[in-house]
Design a protein around this motif. Structure first.
Motif, mmCIF file in Angstrom:
data_model
loop_
_atom_site.group_PDB
_atom_site.id
_atom_site.type_symbol
_atom_site.label_atom_id
_atom_site.label_comp_id
_atom_site.label_asym_id
_atom_site.label_seq_id
_atom_site.Cartn_x
_atom_site.Cartn_y
_atom_site.Cartn_z
ATOM 1 N N GLY A 26 -65.278 -38.029 94.216
ATOM 2 C CA GLY A 26 -64.385 -38.296 95.207
ATOM 3 C C GLY A 26 -64.764 -38.053 96.522
ATOM 4 N N CYS A 27 -66.025 -38.466 96.806
ATOM 5 C CA CYS A 27 -66.848 -38.047 98.068
ATOM 6 C C CYS A 27 -66.321 -38.763 99.339
ATOM 7 N N GLY A 28 -65.549 -39.799 99.244
ATOM 8 C CA GLY A 28 -64.940 -40.502 100.582
ATOM 9 C C GLY A 28 -65.783 -40.717 101.292
ATOM 10 N N ASP A 47 -67.119 -42.214 94.416
ATOM 11 C CA ASP A 47 -65.941 -42.667 94.681
ATOM 12 C C ASP A 47 -65.331 -43.887 94.431
ATOM 13 N N ALA A 48 -63.989 -44.099 94.378
ATOM 14 C CA ALA A 48 -63.308 -45.278 93.760
ATOM 15 C C ALA A 48 -63.524 -46.331 94.819
ATOM 16 N N SER A 49 -63.521 -45.791 96.181
ATOM 17 C CA SER A 49 -63.143 -46.830 97.132
ATOM 18 C C SER A 49 -64.578 -47.307 97.694
ATOM 19 N N GLY A 50 -64.809 -48.745 97.366
ATOM 20 C CA GLY A 50 -66.123 -49.372 98.060
ATOM 21 C C GLY A 50 -66.221 -49.229 99.672
ATOM 22 N N GLU A 51 -64.897 -49.390 100.209
ATOM 23 C CA GLU A 51 -64.710 -49.297 101.883
ATOM 24 C C GLU A 51 -65.208 -48.071 102.061
ATOM 25 N N LEU A 52 -64.844 -46.903 101.575
ATOM 26 C CA LEU A 52 -65.228 -45.512 101.733
ATOM 27 C C LEU A 52 -66.692 -45.326 101.825
ATOM 28 N N LEU A 53 -67.056 -45.985 100.570
ATOM 29 C CA LEU A 53 -68.542 -45.706 100.276
ATOM 30 C C LEU A 53 -69.706 -46.542 101.214
ATOM 31 N N GLN A 71 -70.236 -46.413 93.300
ATOM 32 C CA GLN A 71 -68.600 -46.537 92.957
ATOM 33 C C GLN A 71 -68.357 -46.225 91.840
ATOM 34 N N GLY A 72 -67.266 -45.479 91.339
ATOM 35 C CA GLY A 72 -66.798 -45.141 90.153
ATOM 36 C C GLY A 72 -65.519 -44.453 90.039
ATOM 37 N N ASP A 73 -65.066 -44.366 88.615
ATOM 38 C CA ASP A 73 -63.911 -43.762 88.409
ATOM 39 C C ASP A 73 -64.366 -42.177 88.047
ATOM 40 N N ALA A 74 -63.689 -41.286 88.656
ATOM 41 C CA ALA A 74 -64.158 -39.771 88.568
ATOM 42 C C ALA A 74 -63.646 -39.370 87.306
ATOM 43 N N THR A 75 -62.681 -40.082 86.670
ATOM 44 C CA THR A 75 -62.279 -39.647 85.230
ATOM 45 C C THR A 75 -62.833 -40.227 84.049
ATOM 46 N N VAL A 90 -65.845 -31.086 94.497
ATOM 47 C CA VAL A 90 -64.598 -31.673 94.518
ATOM 48 C C VAL A 90 -63.921 -31.294 95.513
ATOM 49 N N GLU A 91 -63.947 -32.029 96.635
ATOM 50 C CA GLU A 91 -63.204 -31.322 97.917
ATOM 51 C C GLU A 91 -62.246 -32.341 98.399
ATOM 52 N N MET A 92 -60.937 -31.623 98.389
ATOM 53 C CA MET A 92 -59.757 -32.369 98.618
ATOM 54 C C MET A 92 -59.283 -33.669 97.854
ATOM 55 N N SER A 93 -60.008 -33.885 96.450
ATOM 56 C CA SER A 93 -59.952 -35.037 95.939
ATOM 57 C C SER A 93 -59.058 -34.729 94.295
ATOM 58 N N LEU A 94 -59.143 -33.808 93.961
ATOM 59 C CA LEU A 94 -58.407 -33.318 92.691
ATOM 60 C C LEU A 94 -57.103 -33.827 92.546
ATOM 61 N N ASP A 96 -55.825 -36.392 94.236
ATOM 62 C CA ASP A 96 -55.805 -37.698 94.180
ATOM 63 C C ASP A 96 -56.050 -38.358 92.899
ATOM 64 N N PHE A 97 -56.602 -37.408 91.797
ATOM 65 C CA PHE A 97 -56.795 -38.040 90.745
ATOM 66 C C PHE A 97 -55.616 -37.986 89.719
ATOM 67 N N ASP A 98 -55.249 -39.076 89.319
ATOM 68 C CA ASP A 98 -54.008 -38.875 88.277
ATOM 69 C C ASP A 98 -54.208 -38.148 87.002
ATOM 70 N N GLY A 154 -52.190 -38.915 107.233
ATOM 71 C CA GLY A 154 -53.418 -39.252 106.480
ATOM 72 C C GLY A 154 -52.724 -39.609 104.987
ATOM 73 N N ILE A 155 -53.322 -39.148 104.178
ATOM 74 C CA ILE A 155 -53.455 -39.652 102.519
ATOM 75 C C ILE A 155 -51.945 -39.387 101.868
ATOM 76 N N ARG A 156 -51.549 -38.091 102.228
ATOM 77 C CA ARG A 156 -50.214 -37.705 101.617
ATOM 78 C C ARG A 156 -48.948 -38.552 102.166
HETATM 79 C C1 LIG Z 1 -58.594 -36.865 100.212
HETATM 80 S S1 LIG Z 1 -59.955 -37.915 99.839
HETATM 81 C C2 LIG Z 1 -61.256 -36.614 100.203
HETATM 82 C C3 LIG Z 1 -62.747 -37.354 100.269
HETATM 83 C C4 LIG Z 1 -63.607 -36.256 100.593
HETATM 84 N N1 LIG Z 1 -63.962 -35.453 99.544
HETATM 85 C C5 LIG Z 1 -63.424 -35.817 101.814
HETATM 86 O O1 LIG Z 1 -62.913 -34.290 101.800
HETATM 87 O O2 LIG Z 1 -63.436 -35.981 103.023
HETATM 88 C C6 LIG Z 1 -59.699 -38.335 98.217
HETATM 89 C C7 LIG Z 1 -60.910 -39.284 97.764
HETATM 90 O O3 LIG Z 1 -60.752 -39.588 96.360
HETATM 91 C C8 LIG Z 1 -61.113 -40.824 96.050
HETATM 92 N N2 LIG Z 1 -60.386 -41.038 94.770
HETATM 93 C C9 LIG Z 1 -59.075 -41.173 94.224
HETATM 94 N N3 LIG Z 1 -59.108 -41.614 93.064
HETATM 95 C C10 LIG Z 1 -60.325 -41.677 92.625
HETATM 96 C C11 LIG Z 1 -60.764 -41.554 91.264
HETATM 97 N N4 LIG Z 1 -60.002 -41.976 90.253
HETATM 98 N N5 LIG Z 1 -62.205 -41.717 91.201
HETATM 99 C C12 LIG Z 1 -63.221 -41.767 92.278
HETATM 100 N N6 LIG Z 1 -62.645 -41.362 93.424
HETATM 101 C C13 LIG Z 1 -61.204 -41.462 93.540
HETATM 102 C C14 LIG Z 1 -60.385 -41.723 97.052
HETATM 103 O O4 LIG Z 1 -61.010 -42.954 97.241
HETATM 104 C C15 LIG Z 1 -60.839 -40.446 98.344
HETATM 105 O O5 LIG Z 1 -62.107 -40.924 98.994
#
Ligand SMILES: C[S@@+](CC[C@H](N)C(=O)[O-])C[C@H]1O[C@@H](n2cnc3c(N)ncnc32)[C@H](O)[C@@H]1O
Length: 202
Positions: A26-28, A47-53, A71-75, A90-94, A96-98, A154-156
């Motif tokens: 979830g590297c953003g 990261d799942a987002s091609g745009e952010l990558l 580009q990939g799914d963290a799960t 895993v910086e501020m990403s968990l 976001d993962f369902d 932001g994202i929230r």
């Molecule tokens: C809040 S951002 C944090 C980004 C970065 N780690 C940072 O701290 O700047 C959460 C990231 O998780 C990614 N993300 C969400 N669900 C994901 C998934 N299932 N697999 C991979 N990445 C995912 C989003 O695209 C987003 O870039």
């Protein structure tokens, strides 16, 4: 993440990073990838987002650090080449993962035994004041699920994030073969908004 929180974040990262194979899941836009690469680590950012990558890749090209973006799914494991990592961030990403268990299981698979995971979370106990509470206004701490905070930056506020209890997060790591190694609540404000955790793979 503010500069103050980032200073605390570095406390849950190992000091010896030179030559380490590190995953940023979830590297953003790759900010932490670039930081860790500047310390001599070999980075894989997923990261799942091609745009952010694409943004991450453009910025990495300027600094020329050793970073591979996928580009990939963290799960899911589809992006993994089978080479174990020494550690993962895993910086501020968990939030976001369902599928929390899916992500923690993937981490436990791709990080070698005695390897580490450094995690930063929006603090699940944060009741609001400087920003919205971790949970929706009509519910309480023990509610769990994805929600978007009306009017939040932001994202929230846009795509929302998952609220889960501290016990849910810790239990998932313990069940999937991780030992809790460090806990940090960055010391500013009346109540902490961020929770930092370091785990070791058993
Ligand atoms: C809040 S951002 C944090 C980004 C970065 N780690 C940072 O701290 O700047 C959460 C990231 O998780 C990614 N993300 C969400 N669900 C994901 C998934 N299932 N697999 C991979 N990445 C995912 C989003 O695209 C987003 O870039």
């Amino acid at each position: 993440m503010s500069a103050t929180v980032r200073a605390s974040w570095f406390r849950v990262l190992p000091e010896a990073l030179h030559g380490a194979r590190v995953l940023d899941i979830g590297c953003g836009q790759g900010r932490t990838c670039r930081y860790l690469a500047s310390k001599g680590a070999a980075l894989t950012g997923v990261d799942a987002s091609g745009e952010l990558l694409r943004i991450a890749q453009a910025r990495a090209a300027v600094a020329e650090p050793e970073i591979r973006y996928l580009q990939g799914d963290a799960t899911q494991l589809a992006w993994w080449d089978g080479q174990p990592f020494d550690g993962a961030v895993v910086e501020m990403s968990l939030m976001d993962f369902d599928d929390l268990d899916g992500a923690v299981r993937v981490l436990a698979t791709v990080v070698r035994r005695d390897g580490w995971a450094a995690v930063s979370l929006f603090h699940p106990c944060f009741p609001g004041s400087e920003g919205p509470a971790s949970w929706p206004p009509e519910h309480g701490y023990h509610w769990a699920g994805r929600w978007a905070a009306e009017g939040a930056d932001g994202i929230r506020g846009s795509v929302g994030a998952n609220h889960r209890s501290v016990v849910t997060y810790l239990s998932s790591f313990l069940i999937h073969g991780w030992r809790l190694d460090a806990v940090v609540e960055p010391p500013f404000g009346n109540v902490p908004t961020i929770l930092l955790l370091r785990f070791v793979r058993t």
